[in-house]
Design a protein around this motif. Structure first.
Motif, PDB file in Angstrom:
ATOM      1  N   THR A 119       0.669  -1.308  -0.217  1.00  0.00           N
ATOM      2  CA  THR A 119       0.086   0.068  -0.006  1.00  0.00           C
ATOM      3  C   THR A 119       0.927   1.249  -0.104  1.00  0.00           C
ATOM      4  O   THR A 119       0.456   2.330   0.324  1.00  0.00           O
ATOM      5  CB  THR A 119      -1.023   0.042   1.263  1.00  0.00           C
ATOM      6  OG1 THR A 119      -0.042   0.169   2.514  1.00  0.00           O
ATOM      7  CG2 THR A 119      -1.735  -1.295   1.072  1.00  0.00           C
ATOM      8  N   GLN A 120       2.194   1.184  -0.233  1.00  0.00           N
ATOM      9  CA  GLN A 120       2.877   2.449  -0.282  1.00  0.00           C
ATOM     10  C   GLN A 120       2.580   3.471  -1.003  1.00  0.00           C
ATOM     11  O   GLN A 120       2.006   3.371  -2.161  1.00  0.00           O
ATOM     12  CB  GLN A 120       4.484   1.994  -0.471  1.00  0.00           C
ATOM     13  CG  GLN A 120       5.214   1.082   0.374  1.00  0.00           C
ATOM     14  CD  GLN A 120       6.682   0.861  -0.118  1.00  0.00           C
ATOM     15  OE1 GLN A 120       6.872   0.701  -1.136  1.00  0.00           O
ATOM     16  NE2 GLN A 120       7.367   0.499   1.006  1.00  0.00           N
ATOM     17  N   CYS A 121       2.723   4.643  -0.367  1.00  0.00           N
ATOM     18  CA  CYS A 121       2.664   5.912  -1.013  1.00  0.00           C
ATOM     19  C   CYS A 121       3.816   6.839  -1.519  1.00  0.00           C
ATOM     20  O   CYS A 121       4.737   6.731  -0.423  1.00  0.00           O
ATOM     21  CB  CYS A 121       1.689   6.791   0.006  1.00  0.00           C
ATOM     22  SG  CYS A 121       0.991   8.542  -0.856  1.00  0.00           S
ATOM     23  N   ALA A 122       3.748   7.282  -2.380  1.00  0.00           N
ATOM     24  CA  ALA A 122       4.845   8.292  -2.779  1.00  0.00           C
ATOM     25  C   ALA A 122       4.688   9.731  -2.647  1.00  0.00           C
ATOM     26  O   ALA A 122       3.731  10.217  -3.152  1.00  0.00           O
ATOM     27  CB  ALA A 122       5.492   8.079  -4.413  1.00  0.00           C
ATOM     28  N   ILE A 123       5.656  10.296  -2.090  1.00  0.00           N
ATOM     29  CA  ILE A 123       5.414  11.769  -1.458  1.00  0.00           C
ATOM     30  C   ILE A 123       6.603  12.544  -2.034  1.00  0.00           C
ATOM     31  O   ILE A 123       7.793  12.109  -2.149  1.00  0.00           O
ATOM     32  CB  ILE A 123       5.370  11.688  -0.065  1.00  0.00           C
ATOM     33  CG1 ILE A 123       4.611  10.730   0.654  1.00  0.00           C
ATOM     34  CG2 ILE A 123       4.994  13.161   0.497  1.00  0.00           C
ATOM     35  CD1 ILE A 123       4.662  10.400   2.090  1.00  0.00           C
ATOM     36  N   GLN A 124       6.327  13.753  -2.821  1.00  0.00           N
ATOM     37  CA  GLN A 124       7.348  14.446  -3.263  1.00  0.00           C
ATOM     38  C   GLN A 124       7.600  15.634  -2.100  1.00  0.00           C
ATOM     39  O   GLN A 124       6.911  16.439  -1.783  1.00  0.00           O
ATOM     40  CB  GLN A 124       6.684  15.328  -4.350  1.00  0.00           C
ATOM     41  CG  GLN A 124       8.224  15.880  -5.209  1.00  0.00           C
ATOM     42  CD  GLN A 124       7.931  16.378  -6.513  1.00  0.00           C
ATOM     43  OE1 GLN A 124       8.762  16.714  -7.288  1.00  0.00           O
ATOM     44  NE2 GLN A 124       6.702  16.198  -7.004  1.00  0.00           N
ATOM     45  N   MET A 125       8.887  15.541  -1.285  1.00  0.00           N
ATOM     46  CA  MET A 125       9.390  16.367  -0.317  1.00  0.00           C
ATOM     47  C   MET A 125      10.044  17.513  -0.769  1.00  0.00           C
ATOM     48  O   MET A 125      10.769  17.334  -1.867  1.00  0.00           O
ATOM     49  CB  MET A 125      10.093  15.641   0.573  1.00  0.00           C
ATOM     50  CG  MET A 125       9.777  13.938   1.014  1.00  0.00           C
ATOM     51  SD  MET A 125       8.459  14.450   2.274  1.00  0.00           S
ATOM     52  CE  MET A 125       9.772  14.561   3.572  1.00  0.00           C
ATOM     53  N   LEU A 126       9.720  18.464  -0.188  1.00  0.00           N
ATOM     54  CA  LEU A 126      10.827  19.775  -0.427  1.00  0.00           C
ATOM     55  C   LEU A 126      11.459  20.063   0.844  1.00  0.00           C
ATOM     56  O   LEU A 126      10.974  20.134   1.899  1.00  0.00           O
ATOM     57  CB  LEU A 126       9.573  21.135  -0.466  1.00  0.00           C
ATOM     58  CG  LEU A 126      10.230  22.565  -0.667  1.00  0.00           C
ATOM     59  CD1 LEU A 126      10.989  22.418  -2.218  1.00  0.00           C
ATOM     60  CD2 LEU A 126       9.171  23.348  -0.645  1.00  0.00           C
ATOM     61  N   TYR A 127      12.621  20.189   0.444  1.00  0.00           N
ATOM     62  CA  TYR A 127      13.670  20.662   1.665  1.00  0.00           C
ATOM     63  C   TYR A 127      14.915  21.442   1.006  1.00  0.00           C
ATOM     64  O   TYR A 127      14.890  21.598  -0.176  1.00  0.00           O
ATOM     65  CB  TYR A 127      14.215  19.205   2.339  1.00  0.00           C
ATOM     66  CG  TYR A 127      15.106  18.217   1.504  1.00  0.00           C
ATOM     67  CD1 TYR A 127      16.257  18.118   0.915  1.00  0.00           C
ATOM     68  CD2 TYR A 127      13.961  17.404   0.535  1.00  0.00           C
ATOM     69  CE1 TYR A 127      16.682  17.223   0.033  1.00  0.00           C
ATOM     70  CE2 TYR A 127      14.545  16.351  -0.245  1.00  0.00           C
ATOM     71  CZ  TYR A 127      15.878  16.461  -0.479  1.00  0.00           C
ATOM     72  OH  TYR A 127      16.430  15.397  -1.106  1.00  0.00           O
ATOM     73  N   ASP A 128      15.914  21.650   1.875  1.00  0.00           N
ATOM     74  CA  ASP A 128      16.860  22.630   1.334  1.00  0.00           C
ATOM     75  C   ASP A 128      18.359  21.697   1.447  1.00  0.00           C
ATOM     76  O   ASP A 128      18.413  20.795   2.134  1.00  0.00           O
ATOM     77  CB  ASP A 128      17.312  23.575   2.663  1.00  0.00           C
ATOM     78  CG  ASP A 128      16.231  24.483   2.675  1.00  0.00           C
ATOM     79  OD1 ASP A 128      15.480  24.853   1.576  1.00  0.00           O
ATOM     80  OD2 ASP A 128      16.097  25.214   3.949  1.00  0.00           O
ATOM     81  N   ASN A 129      18.945  21.935   0.206  1.00  0.00           N
ATOM     82  CA  ASN A 129      20.237  21.144   0.100  1.00  0.00           C
ATOM     83  C   ASN A 129      21.093  21.870   0.546  1.00  0.00           C
ATOM     84  O   ASN A 129      21.219  22.995   1.382  1.00  0.00           O
ATOM     85  CB  ASN A 129      20.440  20.860  -1.344  1.00  0.00           C
ATOM     86  CG  ASN A 129      20.831  22.060  -2.294  1.00  0.00           C
ATOM     87  OD1 ASN A 129      20.929  23.014  -1.681  1.00  0.00           O
ATOM     88  ND2 ASN A 129      20.919  21.765  -3.476  1.00  0.00           N
ATOM     89  N   PHE A 130      22.503  21.416   0.525  1.00  0.00           N
ATOM     90  CA  PHE A 130      23.675  22.017   1.077  1.00  0.00           C
ATOM     91  C   PHE A 130      23.946  23.443   0.565  1.00  0.00           C
ATOM     92  O   PHE A 130      24.596  24.257   1.347  1.00  0.00           O
ATOM     93  CB  PHE A 130      24.869  20.830   0.815  1.00  0.00           C
ATOM     94  CG  PHE A 130      26.316  21.473   1.166  1.00  0.00           C
ATOM     95  CD1 PHE A 130      26.682  21.585   2.470  1.00  0.00           C
ATOM     96  CD2 PHE A 130      27.236  22.025   0.062  1.00  0.00           C
ATOM     97  CE1 PHE A 130      27.775  22.034   3.020  1.00  0.00           C
ATOM     98  CE2 PHE A 130      28.524  22.555   0.647  1.00  0.00           C
ATOM     99  CZ  PHE A 130      28.728  22.519   2.092  1.00  0.00           C
ATOM    100  N   ASN A 131      23.492  23.568  -0.682  1.00  0.00           N
ATOM    101  CA  ASN A 131      23.813  24.963  -1.040  1.00  0.00           C
ATOM    102  C   ASN A 131      22.691  26.232  -0.741  1.00  0.00           C
ATOM    103  O   ASN A 131      22.464  26.990  -1.252  1.00  0.00           O
ATOM    104  CB  ASN A 131      23.867  24.839  -2.845  1.00  0.00           C
ATOM    105  CG  ASN A 131      24.970  24.020  -3.282  1.00  0.00           C
ATOM    106  OD1 ASN A 131      26.144  24.210  -2.633  1.00  0.00           O
ATOM    107  ND2 ASN A 131      24.578  23.098  -4.341  1.00  0.00           N
ATOM    108  N   GLY A 132      21.785  25.425   0.143  1.00  0.00           N
ATOM    109  CA  GLY A 132      20.812  26.294   0.381  1.00  0.00           C
ATOM    110  C   GLY A 132      19.471  26.581  -0.576  1.00  0.00           C
ATOM    111  O   GLY A 132      18.625  27.301  -0.131  1.00  0.00           O
TER     112      GLY A 132
END
Length: 335
Positions: A119-132
């Protein structure tokens, strides 16, 4: 004066917007239900921009859906009898004024996601990378009922075990990691006295790499998919000897007497470390395979340690302080 205040407020708002740009996407999350029905939750930007239509594209279909702008921030569309499967596939969403959004999933690391199980769900996550920079990456949760848009409740555990050429654990080694191939996060996890570094991360495409603490060269680098609640363990042997296993920050020398021990005549070691120690210090005895055989607290500058009965062979005594290795000495046992 009022004009000056307004100008300051305007300048602050412009600066804040420039430092934190809004990153747009079309796909919030997706999952499969019975009979291969693909359900896709659209992102909040359909609501923000009052977008009324969206086009779905895959290997066989081109379908246009009418979206009714209302007070809801998220919209749901479904693709019955999709040519995609939980095991592999891809699709693109297209809408006016926004950039196309495409996702691929399957076995290969060229995909954004590994296959969707159960039943897995795929989610598009938003976050900051090393470069900001604000970036997106695809994570997996166990079902759509336990996650929400851009939020993943699941984690996996990354465990990295670092040893030297003799198989002894190496403390104080930096293990770097990043996820979804974006940037290089400057937040390494550090190996403890047992040579182990652990961290809980999102279940998504993950890269980690280890550098030799003596010359800062990368000695291990890998990329993999992680599953929810998985324990992902890696063993890394560093190209350093027992004498090098103490990191350059060590300030004293560990001395044991005798360094050659006859177990028939006695089992006591006199141990001295050349610097004052504060905090939790411990002496650990290892064999050549890196197995921990005994340990004792180290509370003074000198200590006498009565060892357990040992077979003939080579052993190592290591002094650690709050998980950091301070010194290692070789011990030979003969009868």
């Amino acid at each position: 004066m009022k004009r000056l205040v307004l100008l300051c407020v305007l300048f602050t708002a412009i600066s804040f917007a420039g430092a934190n740009p809004i990153v747009e996407n079309l796909i919030s999350r997706f999952w499969f239900e019975e009979d291969n029905v693909l359900k896709i939750e659209l992102s909040r930007f359909f609501h923000y921009y009052n977008i009324e239509t969206v086009t779905y594209l895959d290997a066989e279909d081109s379908l246009t859906f009418v979206i009714t702008p209302d007070s809801l921030e998220f919209h749901l569309i479904q693709i019955p009898e999709s040519c995609n499967t939980p095991a592999q596939g891809y699709f693109t969403l297209r809408a006016a004024e926004l950039t196309d959004d495409t996702v691929h999933w399957g076995e290969g690391l060229e995909n954004d996601l590994s296959p969707l199980y159960d039943t897995q769900c795929a989610i598009q996550m938003l976050y900051d990378n090393f470069n900001g920079d604000n970036v997106y990456g695809w994570a997996k949760d166990i079902s759509p009922s336990v996650c929400s848009s851009q939020y993943c409740s699941a984690r996996f555990t990354l465990q990295v075990i670092c040893t030297d050429l003799s198989g002894l654990p190496v403390a104080g080694v930096s293990v770097f990691h990043s996820q979804s191939g974006w940037g290089e996060f400057n937040n390494p996890i550090i190996t403890n006295a047992e040579g182990i570094a652990t961290d809980d991360l999102w279940p998504m495409k993950t890269r980690f790499w280890v550098k030799n603490p003596l010359n800062d060269e990368t000695v291990f680098d890998t990329l993999f998919f992680a599953e929810p609640s998985e324990l992902k363990t890696f063993s890394v042997q560093l190209p350093i000897s027992v004498e090098d296993s103490v990191l350059p920050s060590a300030t004293g020398k560990l001395i044991i007497n005798p360094s050659v021990l006859n177990m028939n005549s006695g089992k006591a070691l006199h141990i001295v470390y050349g610097q004052k120690i504060s905090g939790k210090a411990e002496l650990i005895l290892y064999d050549l395979k890196g197995r921990k055989l005994a340990a004792t607290k180290y509370t003074k500058k000198e200590v006498d340690w009565l060892l357990p009965k040992l077979a003939n062979g080579i052993y190592f005594v290591r002094l650690t302080n709050d998980g950091k290795a301070l010194g290692t000495a070789k011990l030979i046992v003969i009868k």
